[in-house]
Write a protein that holds these residues in place. Structure first.
Motif, PDB file in Angstrom:
ATOM      1  N   GLY A 251       1.202  -1.546   0.106  1.00  0.00           N
ATOM      2  CA  GLY A 251      -0.173  -0.406  -0.450  1.00  0.00           C
ATOM      3  C   GLY A 251       0.636   1.371  -0.256  1.00  0.00           C
ATOM      4  O   GLY A 251       2.214   1.192   0.041  1.00  0.00           O
ATOM      5  N   ASN A 252      -0.164   2.069   0.173  1.00  0.00           N
ATOM      6  CA  ASN A 252       0.596   3.561  -0.114  1.00  0.00           C
ATOM      7  C   ASN A 252       2.179   3.594   1.258  1.00  0.00           C
ATOM      8  O   ASN A 252       2.608   4.349   1.287  1.00  0.00           O
ATOM      9  CB  ASN A 252      -0.119   4.687   0.861  1.00  0.00           C
ATOM     10  N   ASN A 253       2.080   2.972   2.535  1.00  0.00           N
ATOM     11  CA  ASN A 253       2.384   3.360   3.346  1.00  0.00           C
ATOM     12  C   ASN A 253       4.244   2.423   2.992  1.00  0.00           C
ATOM     13  O   ASN A 253       5.134   2.811   3.268  1.00  0.00           O
ATOM     14  CB  ASN A 253       2.311   2.348   5.175  1.00  0.00           C
ATOM     15  N   GLY A 254       3.729   1.493   1.832  1.00  0.00           N
ATOM     16  CA  GLY A 254       5.432   0.617   1.638  1.00  0.00           C
ATOM     17  C   GLY A 254       5.430   1.825   0.327  1.00  0.00           C
ATOM     18  O   GLY A 254       6.934   2.064   0.253  1.00  0.00           O
ATOM     19  N   GLY A 255       5.107   2.427  -0.108  1.00  0.00           N
ATOM     20  CA  GLY A 255       5.500   3.606  -1.113  1.00  0.00           C
ATOM     21  C   GLY A 255       5.858   4.730  -0.420  1.00  0.00           C
ATOM     22  O   GLY A 255       6.890   5.181  -1.557  1.00  0.00           O
TER      23      GLY A 255
ATOM     24  N   THR B 232       3.965  -5.859  -9.118  1.00  0.00           N
ATOM     25  CA  THR B 232       3.017  -5.335 -10.497  1.00  0.00           C
ATOM     26  C   THR B 232       1.375  -5.767  -9.096  1.00  0.00           C
ATOM     27  O   THR B 232       0.378  -5.079  -9.762  1.00  0.00           O
ATOM     28  CB  THR B 232       2.926  -6.663 -11.442  1.00  0.00           C
ATOM     29  N   ASP B 233       1.583  -5.260  -8.241  1.00  0.00           N
ATOM     30  CA  ASP B 233       0.645  -6.032  -6.907  1.00  0.00           C
ATOM     31  C   ASP B 233       0.600  -3.932  -6.591  1.00  0.00           C
ATOM     32  O   ASP B 233      -0.607  -3.707  -6.320  1.00  0.00           O
ATOM     33  CB  ASP B 233       0.676  -6.613  -5.729  1.00  0.00           C
ATOM     34  N   LEU B 234       1.422  -3.730  -7.093  1.00  0.00           N
ATOM     35  CA  LEU B 234       1.671  -1.676  -6.722  1.00  0.00           C
ATOM     36  C   LEU B 234       0.331  -1.003  -7.469  1.00  0.00           C
ATOM     37  O   LEU B 234       0.638  -0.660  -8.566  1.00  0.00           O
ATOM     38  CB  LEU B 234       2.962  -1.678  -6.138  1.00  0.00           C
ATOM     39  N   LYS B 235      -0.070  -0.411  -6.530  1.00  0.00           N
ATOM     40  CA  LYS B 235      -0.881   1.031  -7.813  1.00  0.00           C
ATOM     41  C   LYS B 235      -0.264   1.949  -7.429  1.00  0.00           C
ATOM     42  O   LYS B 235      -0.406   2.717  -6.589  1.00  0.00           O
ATOM     43  CB  LYS B 235      -2.678   0.569  -7.472  1.00  0.00           C
ATOM     44  N   GLY B 236      -1.141   3.153  -8.266  1.00  0.00           N
ATOM     45  CA  GLY B 236      -0.503   4.211  -8.621  1.00  0.00           C
ATOM     46  C   GLY B 236       0.315   5.301  -7.688  1.00  0.00           C
ATOM     47  O   GLY B 236       1.144   5.039  -8.136  1.00  0.00           O
ATOM     48  N   ASP B 237       0.282   5.888  -6.204  1.00  0.00           N
ATOM     49  CA  ASP B 237       1.190   6.741  -6.602  1.00  0.00           C
ATOM     50  C   ASP B 237       2.730   5.498  -5.341  1.00  0.00           C
ATOM     51  O   ASP B 237       3.516   5.844  -5.551  1.00  0.00           O
ATOM     52  CB  ASP B 237       1.553   7.102  -4.504  1.00  0.00           C
ATOM     53  N   ALA B 238       2.271   4.412  -5.039  1.00  0.00           N
ATOM     54  CA  ALA B 238       2.997   3.374  -4.414  1.00  0.00           C
ATOM     55  C   ALA B 238       4.110   2.870  -5.486  1.00  0.00           C
ATOM     56  O   ALA B 238       4.977   2.816  -5.501  1.00  0.00           O
ATOM     57  CB  ALA B 238       2.678   1.871  -3.918  1.00  0.00           C
ATOM     58  N   ALA B 239       3.123   2.507  -6.484  1.00  0.00           N
ATOM     59  CA  ALA B 239       3.956   2.040  -7.849  1.00  0.00           C
ATOM     60  C   ALA B 239       4.117   2.954  -8.852  1.00  0.00           C
ATOM     61  O   ALA B 239       6.083   3.000  -8.709  1.00  0.00           O
ATOM     62  CB  ALA B 239       2.749   2.293  -9.020  1.00  0.00           C
ATOM     63  N   ARG B 240       4.473   4.788  -8.308  1.00  0.00           N
ATOM     64  CA  ARG B 240       5.386   4.848  -9.020  1.00  0.00           C
ATOM     65  C   ARG B 240       6.682   5.622  -8.257  1.00  0.00           C
ATOM     66  O   ARG B 240       7.455   5.289  -8.432  1.00  0.00           O
ATOM     67  CB  ARG B 240       4.713   6.733  -8.936  1.00  0.00           C
ATOM     68  N   ALA B 241       6.374   5.613  -6.980  1.00  0.00           N
ATOM     69  CA  ALA B 241       7.294   5.282  -6.165  1.00  0.00           C
ATOM     70  C   ALA B 241       8.216   4.217  -6.030  1.00  0.00           C
ATOM     71  O   ALA B 241       9.490   4.429  -5.853  1.00  0.00           O
ATOM     72  CB  ALA B 241       7.411   5.408  -4.499  1.00  0.00           C
ATOM     73  N   HIS B 242       7.878   3.312  -5.652  1.00  0.00           N
ATOM     74  CA  HIS B 242       8.650   2.330  -6.367  1.00  0.00           C
ATOM     75  C   HIS B 242       9.814   1.943  -8.170  1.00  0.00           C
ATOM     76  O   HIS B 242      10.791   1.789  -7.583  1.00  0.00           O
ATOM     77  CB  HIS B 242       7.737   0.646  -6.347  1.00  0.00           C
TER      78      HIS B 242
END
Length: 258
Positions: free
Chosen positions: A66-70, A95-105
């Motif tokens: 989730g976003n905490n991970g981001g 591939t499970d990451l979405k939105g801001d978390a995916a961008r941060a990754h």
């Protein structure tokens, strides 16, 4: 022990109020969600360096989906850009990451960060076999409301076994933000960096015992958003209650009928 700024009467938020603070700031006051994540993650990275300057040779960031991970990925990117060695273990797949978390990754990877995807128990054990010099805990945030099981539970157990400085993002993973209950198992944080306002779980035992030092940072929530939410929770120090602790004068029981 939880450490606060002396003389400061702090607002306490529950999980629902925390979500509303995010939502109102973004939707009504047009504060970009990724700018909030960026400030949050960078504050975590900066706090680790400031508080544990000798523990930066090999920083491990353990992140959830989730976003905490981001926030954790942003913290890791900040440390890499400052010249520190960082590696990340993701409890799942990219591939499970979405939105801001995916961008941060993606930005963490672009900065040179290495991410190990621990999508199975065997992968997790291998990913966490090497003891780091410090850990950033970015597994769960304030929304946790179920018992921690499976890979996240094992990850928390392993991180605790390292016995190294551990910085929790927003709240120690495994602590219920509303009650302070430990949801099966929880990170033993040395320092918790929370955003905007403290949460009930930071000051309510047993979760308060997992918090370590508590640092509250301003990441740019809209001031009017907190006014609209109007939270009632407060953390009061002894000085705030001193006037209530004074013994009553002799014969003070005598009132209008005295």
């Amino acid at each position: 022990m939880v450490i606060f700024f002396e003389g400061y009467t702090m607002i306490l938020l529950n999980a629902a109020e925390s979500r509303e603070l995010d939502r109102i700031s973004q939707e009504k006051y047009q504060i970009p969600s990724y700018s909030l994540m960026t400030r949050a993650g960078e504050a975590v990275g900066d706090a680790l360096v400031e508080r544990f300057s000798d523990a930066t040779p090999d920083v491990l960031v353990v992140v959830g989906k989730g976003n905490n991970g981001g926030d954790g990925f942003v913290a890791g990117r900040r440390l890499i850009q400052d010249g520190f060695a960082v590696r990340a273990v993701l409890l799942g797949r990219a591939t499970d990451l979405k939105g801001d978390a995916a961008r941060a990754h993606a930005e963490f990877r672009a900065s040179g960060g290495n991410v190990i995807e621990a999508s199975e128990e065997s992968n997790l054990e291998a990913a966490l076999v090497k003891r780091p010099t410090a850990v950033i805990d970015a597994i769960f945030g304030t929304g946790l409301n179920a018992e921690v099981k499976d890979r996240p539970r094992r990850a928390i157990e392993i991180v605790n076994s390292f016995a190294v400085p551990t910085v929790a993002v927003d709240i120690a993973s495994g602590v219920n933000s509303d009650t302070g209950a430990i949801m099966g198992v929880a990170i033993r944080a040395s320092l918790t960096v929370t955003f905007g306002f403290a949460k009930f779980g930071h000051v309510s035992y047993p979760g308060a015992g997992q918090t370590g030092e508590l640092r509250i940072v301003d990441i740019g929530f809209a001031p009017r958003a907190i006014e609209e939410i109007a939270p009632r929770g407060r953390f009061l120090e002894r000085a705030d209650l001193q006037h209530l602790l004074h013994p009553r004068p002799e014969n003070s029981h005598k009132g209008m009928y005295g």
